[in-house]
Design an enzyme around this catalytic site. Structure first.
Site, PDB file in Angstrom:
ATOM      1  N   LYS A  59       0.836  -1.196   0.000  1.00  0.00           N
ATOM      2  CA  LYS A  59       0.000   0.000   0.000  1.00  0.00           C
ATOM      3  C   LYS A  59       0.877   1.255   0.000  1.00  0.00           C
ATOM      4  CE  LYS A  59      -3.749  -0.680   2.375  1.00  0.00           C
ATOM      5  NZ  LYS A  59      -4.316  -0.951   3.704  1.00  0.00           N
ATOM      6  N   MET A 119      -5.726  -7.220   8.467  1.00  0.00           N
ATOM      7  CA  MET A 119      -5.149  -6.363   9.508  1.00  0.00           C
ATOM      8  C   MET A 119      -6.015  -5.110   9.656  1.00  0.00           C
ATOM      9  SD  MET A 119      -1.127  -6.969   8.816  1.00  0.00           S
ATOM     10  CE  MET A 119      -1.211  -6.417   7.143  1.00  0.00           C
ATOM     11  N   ARG A 150      -3.112  -1.241  -6.681  1.00  0.00           N
ATOM     12  CA  ARG A 150      -2.179  -2.375  -6.719  1.00  0.00           C
ATOM     13  C   ARG A 150      -2.488  -3.176  -7.971  1.00  0.00           C
ATOM     14  NH1 ARG A 150      -5.258  -5.025  -1.771  1.00  0.00           N
ATOM     15  NH2 ARG A 150      -7.211  -4.960  -2.849  1.00  0.00           N
ATOM     16  N   HIS A 163      -5.360 -31.940   6.707  1.00  0.00           N
ATOM     17  CA  HIS A 163      -5.295 -33.319   6.225  1.00  0.00           C
ATOM     18  C   HIS A 163      -6.108 -33.497   4.944  1.00  0.00           C
ATOM     19  CE1 HIS A 163      -6.473 -37.607   6.123  1.00  0.00           C
ATOM     20  NE2 HIS A 163      -5.213 -37.774   6.461  1.00  0.00           N
ATOM     21  N   SER A 184      16.900 -41.395 -16.836  1.00  0.00           N
ATOM     22  CA  SER A 184      15.608 -40.774 -16.566  1.00  0.00           C
ATOM     23  C   SER A 184      15.387 -40.810 -15.066  1.00  0.00           C
ATOM     24  CB  SER A 184      14.493 -41.529 -17.297  1.00  0.00           C
ATOM     25  OG  SER A 184      13.250 -40.952 -16.978  1.00  0.00           O
ATOM     26  N   ASN A 220       9.876 -39.972  -7.921  1.00  0.00           N
ATOM     27  CA  ASN A 220       9.007 -40.463  -6.853  1.00  0.00           C
ATOM     28  C   ASN A 220       9.805 -41.394  -5.933  1.00  0.00           C
ATOM     29  OD1 ASN A 220       6.582 -40.590  -5.531  1.00  0.00           O
ATOM     30  ND2 ASN A 220       5.801 -42.283  -6.759  1.00  0.00           N
ATOM     31  N   CYS A 248      10.903 -38.775 -15.283  1.00  0.00           N
ATOM     32  CA  CYS A 248       9.594 -39.369 -15.564  1.00  0.00           C
ATOM     33  C   CYS A 248       8.732 -39.486 -14.327  1.00  0.00           C
ATOM     34  CB  CYS A 248       9.754 -40.721 -16.247  1.00  0.00           C
ATOM     35  SG  CYS A 248      10.658 -41.918 -15.250  1.00  0.00           S
ATOM     36  N   TYR A 269      14.515 -33.288 -21.173  1.00  0.00           N
ATOM     37  CA  TYR A 269      13.051 -33.302 -21.245  1.00  0.00           C
ATOM     38  C   TYR A 269      12.443 -33.662 -19.894  1.00  0.00           C
ATOM     39  CZ  TYR A 269      13.296 -38.410 -21.321  1.00  0.00           C
ATOM     40  OH  TYR A 269      13.532 -39.721 -20.984  1.00  0.00           O
TER      41      TYR A 269
HETATM   42  P1  ADP Z   1      -7.656  -2.486   3.602  1.00  0.00           P
HETATM   43  O1  ADP Z   1      -6.225  -2.842   3.494  1.00  0.00           O
HETATM   44  O2  ADP Z   1      -8.428  -3.402   4.477  1.00  0.00           O
HETATM   45  O3  ADP Z   1      -8.281  -2.257   2.264  1.00  0.00           O
HETATM   46  P2  ADP Z   1      -7.315   0.349   3.855  1.00  0.00           P
HETATM   47  O4  ADP Z   1      -6.140   0.814   4.587  1.00  0.00           O
HETATM   48  O5  ADP Z   1      -7.238   0.353   2.389  1.00  0.00           O
HETATM   49  O6  ADP Z   1      -7.727  -1.085   4.395  1.00  0.00           O
HETATM   50  O7  ADP Z   1      -8.515   1.233   4.328  1.00  0.00           O
HETATM   51  C1  ADP Z   1      -9.826   0.936   4.038  1.00  0.00           C
HETATM   52  C2  ADP Z   1     -10.547   2.088   3.424  1.00  0.00           C
HETATM   53  O8  ADP Z   1     -10.453   3.222   4.247  1.00  0.00           O
HETATM   54  C3  ADP Z   1      -9.967   2.538   2.109  1.00  0.00           C
HETATM   55  O9  ADP Z   1     -10.499   1.832   1.061  1.00  0.00           O
HETATM   56  C4  ADP Z   1     -10.397   3.980   2.026  1.00  0.00           C
HETATM   57  O10 ADP Z   1     -11.637   4.074   1.412  1.00  0.00           O
HETATM   58  C5  ADP Z   1     -10.525   4.399   3.468  1.00  0.00           C
HETATM   59  N1  ADP Z   1      -9.425   5.296   3.796  1.00  0.00           N
HETATM   60  C6  ADP Z   1      -8.177   4.985   4.188  1.00  0.00           C
HETATM   61  N2  ADP Z   1      -7.440   6.096   4.361  1.00  0.00           N
HETATM   62  C7  ADP Z   1      -8.235   7.139   4.069  1.00  0.00           C
HETATM   63  C8  ADP Z   1      -8.059   8.548   4.037  1.00  0.00           C
HETATM   64  N3  ADP Z   1      -6.881   9.108   4.345  1.00  0.00           N
HETATM   65  N4  ADP Z   1      -9.102   9.302   3.682  1.00  0.00           N
HETATM   66  C9  ADP Z   1     -10.280   8.739   3.360  1.00  0.00           C
HETATM   67  N5  ADP Z   1     -10.518   7.425   3.375  1.00  0.00           N
HETATM   68  C10 ADP Z   1      -9.513   6.627   3.718  1.00  0.00           C
HETATM   69 MG    MG Z   2      -7.762  -1.006   0.902  1.00  0.00          MG
END
Ligand code: ADP
Ligand code: MG
Ligand code: MG
Length: 908
Positions: A33, A113, A346, A459, A790, A794, A858, A878
């Site tokens: 992030k 998190m 991302r 399991h 070859s 396994n 193989c 191969y």
């Molecule tokens: P996660 O990793 O669970 O997606 P984020 O850190 O992306 O959590 O936060 C979740 C949401 O909080 C984001 O999608 C965004 O919409 C909102 N958010 C985070 N930071 C800000 C900010 N500075 N201003 C406004 N909204 C925010």
């Molecule tokens: Mg997010």
């Protein structure tokens, strides 16, 4: 860091980096992030300013139980700059700055998190925020959000208490949702929330903005180690010692009236790969509201109507991001009073189908070259596309979703114990809370396995994957009642034993009732069953087809198939095999012919033996003619008989009982008694390590000669029929050069004999399997006599580790995976460190002794993506795998070739 900014600045370690100091290549330090926010900042996109606390700090915190001492001052410095930039002070009484505190690890762990919004608000600054924004409602809404999030994530108060209080307020004011609560009502909610905090923690909600910030940072650090985060990492094989970064950024407000809102978007459809605009938008909302489902968002297309300027800007930015990352991106954004802010991006996750389609789209758009396109798809993804699927036309709603543990689509009646599964005449799905080694017979009998507990290394998951059986685990919304033999879903649906269910091991979805299973179009394509027209119409098939061509063009490794019958050989050829790397001969002694093997073992004179062998010869010959015809012009490596002979005889216990009972009745059958003696004589404690492989050929006279004669005569027959047979003869389970030498003389003798009598030139390379550590360690000497090697990976895995696959896979592998001794079963992916080292030694010393030694593998590892890359790296000629895995191996061999080259030119 770029521009020479290092994590070490002089003598003190740096833990905090402003957005403009980072870039996308520092995910290790800044988390995904933080790194991507930095990248967007440097691209000049509208990102609220902020800074990121590095994963170094988190690791220190987790190790020492407290932040590194330097951190406080470093945060102060960055906070002061942020305040200056915004012209506001954190939590000030007048026009306060608020920030969010966000988690973000190197690898995305969605929702695992914590993130806390609106940090800085308190009893004074809430009025300041109201005055500055001109909206009292907004200010109090933000304040109640802060206490709610902070209370549950930082202070550990049960989130339900806040939800209950909010709902109570809604009822009291006759409101149908949070939007209907006005400023006064929200003021009341804040008072209720503060009372909850006092009640639960014994102190007031912290009013000092800096204290809020520090507590939130600490809570994010600590959230790395929550139970759910650990479970997620174990499933996704993310190392536990990476830690998370923490990003602190200025808040922008999606809850600031009707011209504000928040949303998520993808630059293409991550499910299908189709180009277009995909996403959701929610007006007057903040943060997680979109995904939390508190109100129903609108499709992103609606935004064009609601906020045309912001929409146009978003489209421009998404196109720019996609061009910049040259890949599918997902974004999180917020609109504050008409102005767009980018909060996250991302490279987006995608399905297997989307991965193939998009790789080709980006290739066609000129964003990536063909090598990179190959890098964008994996053999695993291709394998997923080759499983039968639930009919996509069938729109069913899942009754539960679990962890997809082993792909495929399975339909059957629910059964709740292993015995019922084994007994059932109907196709069944074994439903258990979790499975144990006792469930093995049930797993074998069932079409699929569904459990309510456990992850990808449980399991059930391990065993089902090993068997290629569809499996969904950890569907924890299911209440399984073994006593009453039913399970209950989260919605209260009850599924009883005998009711039909369908499970999708690729998505983890569970359905009630029967869903039609259709063959995979990709397999239909490989089988040559699609018309040109059908092929054109299916974009996934088209993409697969193009990338397979590219893989074949680039790969160095040959791909052969393990095939024992003409039908398998033909399929292997359709799937693109360059030959047969392993044609086993033992099945040629089963069925009707088993009796003859019995006779062979019981024969009391050489003459008797010869008679039986003479009867077996024409049958074997027929088998070989069929396989050589199917693979005309391509090598067919035939392995001489390998398993211990008693495998062809009746079971010792059963036969003992039969003879004992007969004796008791005084009616002993002469034949049975003799057979029992032979079975006793051949019985072994450890058949895997007993009289088998080359040992059999050296000890049981005539057997190998008969097999070789059958091969040679089959080749002669094919030559006479105008064919181009290319048989190769492979000796199994060699431990040393002497064994091989003796065997080779015998083989030579028979080949020459057939050549002389037929007057045809019959050529067959003679080589050996390398499947014992001793063979690998003496490969140089063996190569003095053998034309090819070859690897039987396994057996080599079994003998290197000293455990037998059948005995251990169901019993202790799950525990080993759980404890991290293996990250994946060594029978699934080659153990490069141990077994791989033996392979390397044998390749090196074998080639040193014989330059033109042909080397293949193989074992089933030949079709495993990561093992294929290893075999390419150590220079095998191969790989050979089951016909069905041949396309996977071709793709991976192509990827291995291009990925390795680009690694070499990468000078980082
Ligand atoms: P996660 O990793 O669970 O997606 P984020 O850190 O992306 O959590 O936060 C979740 C949401 O909080 C984001 O999608 C965004 O919409 C909102 N958010 C985070 N930071 C800000 C900010 N500075 N201003 C406004 N909204 C925010
Ligand atoms: Mg997010
Ligand atoms: Mg073997």
């Amino acid at each position: 860091m770029k521009r020479g900014v290092g994590a070490m600045d002089g003598a003190t370690q740096r833990y905090v980096f402003a957005f403009h100091e980072g870039d996308k290549d520092h995910r290790d330090l800044l988390g995904g992030k933080g790194a991507n926010l930095a990248e967007m900042t440097n691209l000049g996109l509208p990102v609220p300013p902020g800074f990121t606390i590095s994963t170094d700090a988190c690791r220190r915190f987790l190790a020492d139980g407290q932040e590194p001492p330097e951190l406080h001052a470093q945060i102060s410095g960055h906070l002061a700059r942020l305040e200056a930039e915004r012209g506001k002070r954190l939590g000030a009484a007048v026009d306060p700055l608020l920030v969010s505190v966000r988690s973000g690890a190197k690898f995305s762990m969605p929702g695992m998190m914590e993130t806390i919004l609106d940090i800085g608000l308190g009893d004074e600054s809430v009025d300041g925020l109201a005055a500055a924004s001109g909206s009292e409602r907004f200010a109090w809404d933000s304040y109640r959000r802060l206490i709610q999030m902070f209370g549950s994530t930082v202070l550990g108060i049960d989130a339900a208490r806040f939800n209950d209080a909010l709902e109570a307020a809604e009822r009291e004011h006759g409101a149908t949702g949070d939007l209907d609560l006005d400023a006064d009502a929200l003021r009341g909610v804040v008072a209720d929330y503060k009372a909850i905090v006092r009640d639960a923690t014994g102190r007031d909600f912290p009013q000092d903005p800096r204290e809020q910030l520090d507590m939130a940072v600490r809570a994010v650090f600590a959230s790395w180690n929550t139970e759910r985060a650990r479970i997620y990492r174990r499933q996704e094989r993310i190392p536990h010692d990476l830690g998370t970064a923490v990003t602190v950024m200025a808040m922008v407000y999606g809850n600031l009236g009707p011209h504000s809102g928040t949303g998520v978007a993808f630059t293409r459809d991550p499910a299908t790969g189709a180009p277009g605009v995909y996403g959701d938008y929610l007006s007057e909302a903040q943060g997680e509201d979109v995904v939390a489902g508190i109100r129903t968002p609108v499709p992103l297309q609606e935004l064009e109507r609601l906020q045309p300027a912001a929409f146009t800007e978003l489209m421009r930015i998404m196109a720019l991001l996609e061009g910049h990352y040259r890949d599918l991106c997902d974004v999180e954004f917020t609109i504050e009073r008409g102005k767009l802010w980018m909060l996250q991006t991302r490279v987006g996750k995608r399905t297997a189908a989307a991965a193939f389609r998009m790789a080709v789209q980006f290739l066609d758009d000129g964003l990536i070259d063909v090598k990179e396109a190959l890098g964008r798809v994996t053999g695993e993804q291709l394998a997923q596309l080759m499983f039968p699927q639930f009919d996509p036309a069938f729109e069913a709603k899942p009754i539960a979703t679990g962890v997809p543990a082993s792909p495929g689509a399975a339909v059957g009646v629910a059964v709740f114990d292993s015995e019922s599964a084994a007994r059932s005449d109907l196709k069944s799905i074994l439903v258990r809370r979790e499975t144990s080694p006792d469930d093995l017979p049930g797993i074998i009998a069932a079409e699929g396995v569904l459990t309510s507990r456990g992850g990808k290394t449980s399991h059930a998951a391990v065993v089902a994957r090993g068997m290629g059986k569809t499996c969904v685990v950890g569907a924890d919304a299911l209440e399984i009642d073994l006593e009453h033999r039913h399970f209950t879903t989260a919605d209260g649906v009850i599924v009883r034993e005998g009711d039909t269910i369908s499970i999708d091991g690729t998505t983890g979805r569970v359905y009630s009732g029967m869903i039609d299973v259709v063959p995979s179009p990709v397999v239909e394509f490989f089988e040559g069953r699609l018309s040109d027209d059908e092929r054109q119409r299916d974009p996934v098939v088209q993409a697969v087809s193009r990338l397979m061509i590219a893989a074949d063009e680039h790969r160095r490794l040959g791909v052969h198939a393990n095939a024992d019958t003409p039908a398998d050989a033909k399929r292997a050829r359709r799937f693109g095999a360059d030959g047969i790397g392993l044609c086993r001969t033992e099945h040629m002694f089963l069925g009707e012919r088993r009796r003859r093997v019995e006779e062979l073992i019981l024969a009391e004179s050489e003459a008797e033996q010869d008679k039986v062998l003479a009867e077996l010869l024409p049958m074997q010959l027929g088998d070989f003619v069929g396989v050589l015809a199917a693979m005309d012009g391509l090598p067919v490596t035939i392995r001489l008989i390998d398993p211990p002979l008693h495998e062809f005889l009746p079971d010792l216990t059963e036969l003992s009982v039969k003879v004992a009972l007969a004796e008791a009745r005084g009616e002993v059958d002469e034949g049975d008694a003799r057979l029992l003696k032979a079975v006793r004589r051949l019985h072994e404690q450890n058949p895997m390590l007993g009289l088998r492989g080359v040992r059999l050929g050296l000890v049981v006279p005539g057997l190998v000669a008969m097999q070789v004669r059958a091969i040679a005569e089959a080749a002669a027959a094919r030559i006479r029929a105008g064919g181009d047979p290319r048989p190769e003869i492979m000796v199994p389970l060699i431990g040393g050069a002497e064994e091989f030498e003796l065997m080779r003389e015998e083989i030579r003798r028979v080949l020459d004999d057939v050549a002389n009598t037929s007057g045809l030139s019959i050529r067959a390379a003679i080589g050996t399997m390398i499947e014992l550590p001793r063979a690998a360690l003496t490969a140089g000497r063996i190569a003095g006599h053998a034309e090819f090697f070859s690897f039987g990976t396994n057996d080599l895995t079994q003998t290197t580790w000293g455990f037998s696959r059948d005995d251990v896979e169901g019993s202790f592998f799950p525990a080993y995976l759980e404890q991290g001794i293996f990250t994946v079963s060594p029978f699934e992916s080659l153990d490069e460190e141990g077994v791989g080292r033996l392979v390397s030694i044998a390749v090196e010393e074998g080639r040193a002794a014989r330059r033109d030694l042909v080397i293949g593998v193989c074992g089933e590892h030949g079709g495993d993506p990561s093992s294929v890359r290893f075999f390419d790296r150590v220079g095998l000629d191969y790989v050979s795998c089951s016909p069905f895995r041949v396309p996977v191996a071709r793709l991976e061999a192509g990827r291995a070739a291009v990925l390795q080259k680009s690694d070499e030119t990468d000078t980082r």
